[in-house]
Write a protein that holds these residues in place. Sequence first.
Motif, PDB file in Angstrom:
ATOM      1  N   UNK A   6       0.850  -1.191   0.000  1.00  0.00           N
ATOM      2  CA  UNK A   6       0.000   0.000   0.000  1.00  0.00           C
ATOM      3  C   UNK A   6       0.890   1.248   0.000  1.00  0.00           C
ATOM      4  N   UNK A   7       1.210   1.811  -1.148  1.00  0.00           N
ATOM      5  CA  UNK A   7       2.062   2.999  -1.159  1.00  0.00           C
ATOM      6  C   UNK A   7       1.319   4.193  -0.549  1.00  0.00           C
ATOM      7  N   UNK A   8       2.071   5.020   0.147  1.00  0.00           N
ATOM      8  CA  UNK A   8       1.485   6.219   0.743  1.00  0.00           C
ATOM      9  C   UNK A   8       1.327   7.283  -0.337  1.00  0.00           C
ATOM     10  N   UNK A   9       0.139   7.836  -0.434  1.00  0.00           N
ATOM     11  CA  UNK A   9      -0.154   8.850  -1.443  1.00  0.00           C
ATOM     12  C   UNK A   9      -0.057  10.242  -0.809  1.00  0.00           C
ATOM     13  N   UNK A  10       0.664  11.179  -1.419  1.00  0.00           N
ATOM     14  CA  UNK A  10       0.697  12.542  -0.893  1.00  0.00           C
ATOM     15  C   UNK A  10      -0.720  13.110  -0.773  1.00  0.00           C
ATOM     16  N   UNK A  11      -0.996  13.706   0.374  1.00  0.00           N
ATOM     17  CA  UNK A  11      -2.303  14.298   0.611  1.00  0.00           C
ATOM     18  C   UNK A  11      -3.258  13.394   1.358  1.00  0.00           C
ATOM     19  N   UNK A  12      -2.935  12.087   1.472  1.00  0.00           N
ATOM     20  CA  UNK A  12      -3.852  11.198   2.190  1.00  0.00           C
ATOM     21  C   UNK A  12      -3.767  11.474   3.692  1.00  0.00           C
ATOM     22  N   UNK A  13      -4.895  11.322   4.367  1.00  0.00           N
ATOM     23  CA  UNK A  13      -4.971  11.577   5.798  1.00  0.00           C
ATOM     24  C   UNK A  13      -4.723  10.275   6.546  1.00  0.00           C
ATOM     25  N   UNK A  35       4.455  13.924   8.022  1.00  0.00           N
ATOM     26  CA  UNK A  35       3.044  14.278   8.125  1.00  0.00           C
ATOM     27  C   UNK A  35       2.917  15.745   8.517  1.00  0.00           C
ATOM     28  N   UNK A  36       1.902  16.383   7.994  1.00  0.00           N
ATOM     29  CA  UNK A  36       1.610  17.783   8.323  1.00  0.00           C
ATOM     30  C   UNK A  36       0.211  17.822   8.927  1.00  0.00           C
ATOM     31  N   UNK A  37      -0.002  18.635   9.971  1.00  0.00           N
ATOM     32  CA  UNK A  37      -1.352  18.732  10.550  1.00  0.00           C
ATOM     33  C   UNK A  37      -2.375  19.167   9.504  1.00  0.00           C
ATOM     34  N   UNK A  38      -3.596  18.695   9.664  1.00  0.00           N
ATOM     35  CA  UNK A  38      -4.680  19.107   8.769  1.00  0.00           C
ATOM     36  C   UNK A  38      -4.845  20.613   8.917  1.00  0.00           C
ATOM     37  N   UNK A  39      -4.899  21.326   7.810  1.00  0.00           N
ATOM     38  CA  UNK A  39      -5.024  22.778   7.846  1.00  0.00           C
ATOM     39  C   UNK A  39      -3.691  23.498   7.857  1.00  0.00           C
ATOM     40  N   UNK A  40      -2.595  22.750   7.883  1.00  0.00           N
ATOM     41  CA  UNK A  40      -1.276  23.360   7.847  1.00  0.00           C
ATOM     42  C   UNK A  40      -0.613  23.387   9.208  1.00  0.00           C
ATOM     43  N   UNK A  53      -4.867   4.528   7.739  1.00  0.00           N
ATOM     44  CA  UNK A  53      -5.793   5.550   7.239  1.00  0.00           C
ATOM     45  C   UNK A  53      -6.670   6.069   8.385  1.00  0.00           C
ATOM     46  N   UNK A  54      -6.892   7.356   8.412  1.00  0.00           N
ATOM     47  CA  UNK A  54      -7.732   7.963   9.449  1.00  0.00           C
ATOM     48  C   UNK A  54      -9.185   7.561   9.220  1.00  0.00           C
ATOM     49  N   UNK A  55      -9.890   7.291  10.321  1.00  0.00           N
ATOM     50  CA  UNK A  55     -11.313   6.980  10.215  1.00  0.00           C
ATOM     51  C   UNK A  55     -12.069   8.258   9.886  1.00  0.00           C
TER      52      UNK A  55
END
Length: 134
Positions: A6-13, A35-40, A53-55
């Motif tokens: 399962x490759x990690x995709x840029x932008x996936x949470x 990883x970057x926090x959601x919203x920057x 993957x985040x629920x």
Amino acid sequence: MTTKSEPLEPGSLLFDPATSKVGEYQAKAGPYAMLRPVGGGREWQADPASLRPATLRERLSAEVGATNRHTRAAGACVPPDPEDLSRPPRPVPGCRACLALAEQRDSAQASYDRSAETDANVLLRQHQRREHRA
């Protein structure tokens, strides 16, 4: 947990159990996932093998938190723009004409008459521009 298949995709949470935070996958840096926090915000390093993957609940919580941080930073105490046509106008306290037009609008809403509701909003805005413009 992510695997090599399962490759990690840029932008996936993704959820990082080490920090108990949801982050947006940026890239791989050496043996770590960035990883970057959601919203920057400031990125952090995470073990790619422990990420999952985040629920939906975790995603929503992270997105609401980011929205709240941005709102507080922007100054949430700013009143709504009276020319914002996406919101119905509010009657000016103590003005009988405003109150009558607002009641007309409420009556139209109650009877699902969207045309009459829109007409009342237009008339209320026109009245407020004429009579209450500061």
